[in-house]
Design a protein around this motif. Structure first.
Motif, PDB file in Angstrom:
ATOM      1  N   GLY A  28      38.405  35.234  72.457  1.00 26.79           N
ATOM      2  CA  GLY A  28      37.537  35.373  71.294  1.00 26.79           C
ATOM      3  C   GLY A  28      37.050  34.082  70.681  1.00 26.79           C
ATOM      4  O   GLY A  28      36.905  34.011  69.464  1.00 26.79           O
ATOM      5  N   ALA A  29      36.802  33.034  71.485  1.00 28.85           N
ATOM      6  CA  ALA A  29      36.212  31.806  70.931  1.00 28.85           C
ATOM      7  C   ALA A  29      34.910  32.184  70.231  1.00 28.85           C
ATOM      8  O   ALA A  29      34.061  32.844  70.821  1.00 28.85           O
ATOM      9  CB  ALA A  29      35.931  30.804  72.036  1.00 28.85           C
ATOM     10  N   PRO A  30      34.775  31.811  68.961  1.00 31.81           N
ATOM     11  CA  PRO A  30      33.649  32.337  68.198  1.00 31.81           C
ATOM     12  C   PRO A  30      32.293  31.754  68.585  1.00 31.81           C
ATOM     13  O   PRO A  30      31.278  32.352  68.313  1.00 31.81           O
ATOM     14  CB  PRO A  30      34.002  31.951  66.763  1.00 31.81           C
ATOM     15  N   LYS A  34      26.832  37.217  77.626  1.00 35.26           N
ATOM     16  CA  LYS A  34      27.776  38.336  77.480  1.00 35.26           C
ATOM     17  C   LYS A  34      28.653  38.542  78.716  1.00 35.26           C
ATOM     18  O   LYS A  34      29.674  39.222  78.656  1.00 35.26           O
ATOM     19  CB  LYS A  34      27.040  39.613  77.085  1.00 35.26           C
ATOM     20  N   LYS A  75      31.097  19.986  71.394  1.00 36.88           N
ATOM     21  CA  LYS A  75      32.343  19.206  71.378  1.00 36.88           C
ATOM     22  C   LYS A  75      32.384  18.258  72.566  1.00 36.88           C
ATOM     23  O   LYS A  75      32.689  17.070  72.418  1.00 36.88           O
ATOM     24  CB  LYS A  75      33.551  20.160  71.411  1.00 36.88           C
ATOM     25  N   TYR A  78      34.794  16.478  64.878  1.00 36.13           N
ATOM     26  CA  TYR A  78      36.203  16.167  64.638  1.00 36.13           C
ATOM     27  C   TYR A  78      37.058  16.627  65.825  1.00 36.13           C
ATOM     28  O   TYR A  78      37.975  15.930  66.262  1.00 36.13           O
ATOM     29  CB  TYR A  78      36.648  16.839  63.337  1.00 36.13           C
ATOM     30  N   LEU A  79      36.714  17.796  66.361  1.00 36.61           N
ATOM     31  CA  LEU A  79      37.471  18.305  67.511  1.00 36.61           C
ATOM     32  C   LEU A  79      37.278  17.428  68.746  1.00 36.61           C
ATOM     33  O   LEU A  79      38.186  17.276  69.556  1.00 36.61           O
ATOM     34  CB  LEU A  79      37.058  19.741  67.831  1.00 36.61           C
ATOM     35  N   LYS A 119      24.824  28.692  64.860  1.00 29.77           N
ATOM     36  CA  LYS A 119      26.196  28.614  64.351  1.00 29.77           C
ATOM     37  C   LYS A 119      26.874  27.322  64.807  1.00 29.77           C
ATOM     38  O   LYS A 119      27.579  26.668  64.046  1.00 29.77           O
ATOM     39  CB  LYS A 119      26.979  29.837  64.855  1.00 29.77           C
ATOM     40  N   GLN A 162      32.565  19.909  62.305  1.00 30.79           N
ATOM     41  CA  GLN A 162      33.868  20.379  62.786  1.00 30.79           C
ATOM     42  C   GLN A 162      34.019  20.102  64.278  1.00 30.79           C
ATOM     43  O   GLN A 162      35.076  19.681  64.748  1.00 30.79           O
ATOM     44  CB  GLN A 162      34.011  21.885  62.533  1.00 30.79           C
ATOM     45  N   TRP A 163      32.946  20.321  65.026  1.00 32.55           N
ATOM     46  CA  TRP A 163      33.015  20.083  66.471  1.00 32.55           C
ATOM     47  C   TRP A 163      33.150  18.594  66.760  1.00 32.55           C
ATOM     48  O   TRP A 163      33.785  18.205  67.735  1.00 32.55           O
ATOM     49  CB  TRP A 163      31.787  20.668  67.176  1.00 32.55           C
ATOM     50  N   ASP A 187      40.400  30.100  75.455  1.00 38.96           N
ATOM     51  CA  ASP A 187      39.716  30.355  74.180  1.00 38.96           C
ATOM     52  C   ASP A 187      38.589  31.374  74.340  1.00 38.96           C
ATOM     53  O   ASP A 187      38.419  32.248  73.492  1.00 38.96           O
ATOM     54  CB  ASP A 187      39.167  29.046  73.598  1.00 38.96           C
TER      55      ASP A 187
END
Lengths: 258, 260
Positions: free
Chosen positions: B101-103, B253, B111, B20-21, B10, B17-18, B97
């Motif tokens: 719930g940081a996905p 986890k 990043k 850009y972040l 993922k 996107q990462w 984050d």
């Protein structure tokens, strides 16, 4: 243990779920433990390795079905946020199991996904990643976000200059850009003003158009009565009662007066 | 383990996107600064010139030779040290984050990696100017590029296992900082590894993973390639990969509880 359900009316099924949060100190004396436990919710204990834990939710079993709008009430430290984080998949319960079969958006914290030094506009990319949205498509919809959040010129200012209500407006505007099956919101939602709540009401209804599950934790009884039909009352990490929002909130208020 | 593979997949799927972040993170870091990330170039140039002037004199070396040796070695060292010193706190620094719930945890590591790559790219003018002082070969440049890539992969894997370890045991971060402070002097960066041969100092060369990582980059550009260094670095990458997968698999986890 987290499993994923096959297609059914039940989207979340919790069976005897307990979440144990580690405490930073192991120096908890018996007296202090008693005091903390009497004020807050969960049981504080030490495991075999003498590490201290708080049992934030204890043996919670319930099912959430499509179309349900559920409120969550309880005093501070009763386990509301832990419950929301568990159904959002943030916490994997150490005891019991949870089955999840829903595409959800969780709004649990006002600081979530935002960098304070960046403007609201620049933070869109951060929020997109958190909510699994496409960055380019979201940036193209900046005007829509601006219209809903009504941040005006503040949209281009650093987020650190925002009030909590403004942060919430931006967060909700982005989180509800794409429809999801379930929306989970913690009590900070009450920070919005009355006019915003009216707009939010319409937007959330539209957002939840598919199966429309809403889980809202709040101390604002009026908000719960307006938005939810069923309410779960948490007390000391356990479910004290589940029932119609009007009945449960009335009982909860009476209990709180004692 | 399947959740770890899913997380990695993922993260890499949304790499743009990462990226850009990471650009936004640099922007945030240098907010209100006029010169911004170019301070990296200025600080490194100033340091390398000053130390070259001082140590080439002390060691009676030709200034240009020592300058080239120090420049490539020091720049790649600063790249590595940023990962080691700042990166080990990667999950603790993202606790808001993660606990809300940081996905994707891989994305957070990506990043940071992209951010360091972008910051390193600011040193390119200095690297290009320094290349005028060496006999440049295309093969050397290609190898240096691969060396940079393999160092980056190693650092990415390091972030995963060191990030989880430091989230669980807070002292590890302080231990790493203590070790890295002295490693700069123990690693052949300001002194040449050849000067250690036959002395006790040679142990700091032979048993020092940073020496091999720096050597594959620096020596490729200088033109003195030793295949043995490459074998060691490739071996370290494999070990790093296994450690990262094991740590991530065991700790993923629990991470949300540890960063609280």
């Amino acid at each position: 243990m987290v499993n994923y359900l096959s297609n059914s009316e039940t989207v979340i099924k919790m069976t005897d779920c307990s979440v144990l949060l580690p405490l930073k100190t192991n120096q908890t004396g018996d007296f202090r433990r008693e005091v903390v436990q009497s004020i807050l919710g969960g049981e504080i204990f030490k495991n075999r390795k003498k590490r201290s834990y708080v049992r934030a939710i204890n043996k919670v079993s319930l099912e959430i079905k499509k179309g349900e709008r559920i409120g969550v009430v309880g005093s501070n430290g009763s386990g509301k946020t832990t419950f929301l984080k568990t159904i959002s998949g943030v916490y994997a319960p150490q005891e019991g199991k949870i089955d999840i079969n829903v595409d959800m958006v969780s709004l649990l914290n006002l600081g979530f996904g935002m960098q304070p030094e960046l403007s609201g506009e620049e933070n869109l990319a951060n929020l997109c990643v958190q909510f699994n949205l496409n960055v380019k498509q979201t940036i193209n919809r900046a005007q829509e976000i601006l219209d809903f959040s009504q941040l005006g010129e503040f949209f281009y200012q650093p987020v650190k200059t925002y009030s909590s209500g403004m942060r919430m407006r931006l967060l909700l505007a982005v989180a509800t850009l794409s429809p999801a099956d379930m929306l989970v919101m913690d009590e900070w939602f009450s920070t919005g003003d009355a006019s915003f709540r009216l707009r939010a009401d319409k937007r959330i209804s539209k957002h939840l158009d598919r199966s429309g599950i809403l889980i809202l934790a709040s101390h604002n009884i009026g908000l719960l009565q307006k938005w939810t039909s069923k309410t779960i009352w948490f007390h000391r990490g356990e479910i004290k009662k589940i029932g119609k929002t009007d009945d449960i909130t009335r009982e909860y208020l009476e209990f709180s007066k004692l | 383990m399947s959740s770890v593979i899913l997380d990695l997949k993922k993260g890499f799927k949304n790499y743009n996107q990462w990226f850009y972040l990471s650009y936004l993170s640099i922007k945030r870091r240098y907010a209100m600064s006029i010169i911004g990330p170019n301070w990296t170039l200025i600080a490194n140039t100033f340091f390398i010139l000053s130390v070259s002037f001082l140590f080439s004199g002390l060691n009676q070396k030709v200034f240009s030779d020592y300058f080239v040796f120090l420049c490539f070695g020091y720049l790649i060292w600063t790249y590595i040290i940023e990962f080691v010193n700042s990166g080990n706190m990667i999950f603790l620094n993202q606790k808001i984050d993660i606990s809300n719930g940081a996905p994707n945890l891989t994305g957070l590591v990506l990043k940071f990696t992209f951010m360091q790559m972008l910051l390193f790219a600011h040193n390119l003018p200095l690297i290009i100017i320094t290349l005028f002082f060496v006999e440049l070969s295309l093969w050397g440049c290609v190898l240096a590029f691969f060396a940079f890539v393999i160092i980056t992969i190693n650092m990415f894997l390091f972030l995963i296992w060191a990030g989880t370890l430091c989230a669980r045991f807070r002292d590890v971060s302080l231990l790493i900082a203590t070790i890295m402070r002295i490693m700069f002097f123990l690693t052949p960066i300001i002194w040449h590894p050849d000067t250690a041969v036959g002395t006790l100092r040679n142990y700091f060369v032979i048993y020092n993973p940073f020496h091999y990582a720096i050597s594959v980059f620096r020596d490729s550009l200088i033109g003195s390639i030793d295949p043995f260094n490459w074998y060691i670095v490739l071996f370290m990458t494999v070990i790093n990969l296994f450690i990262a997968l094991i740590f991530f698999g065991l700790a993923k986890k629990h991470l949300v509880y540890w960063v609280q």
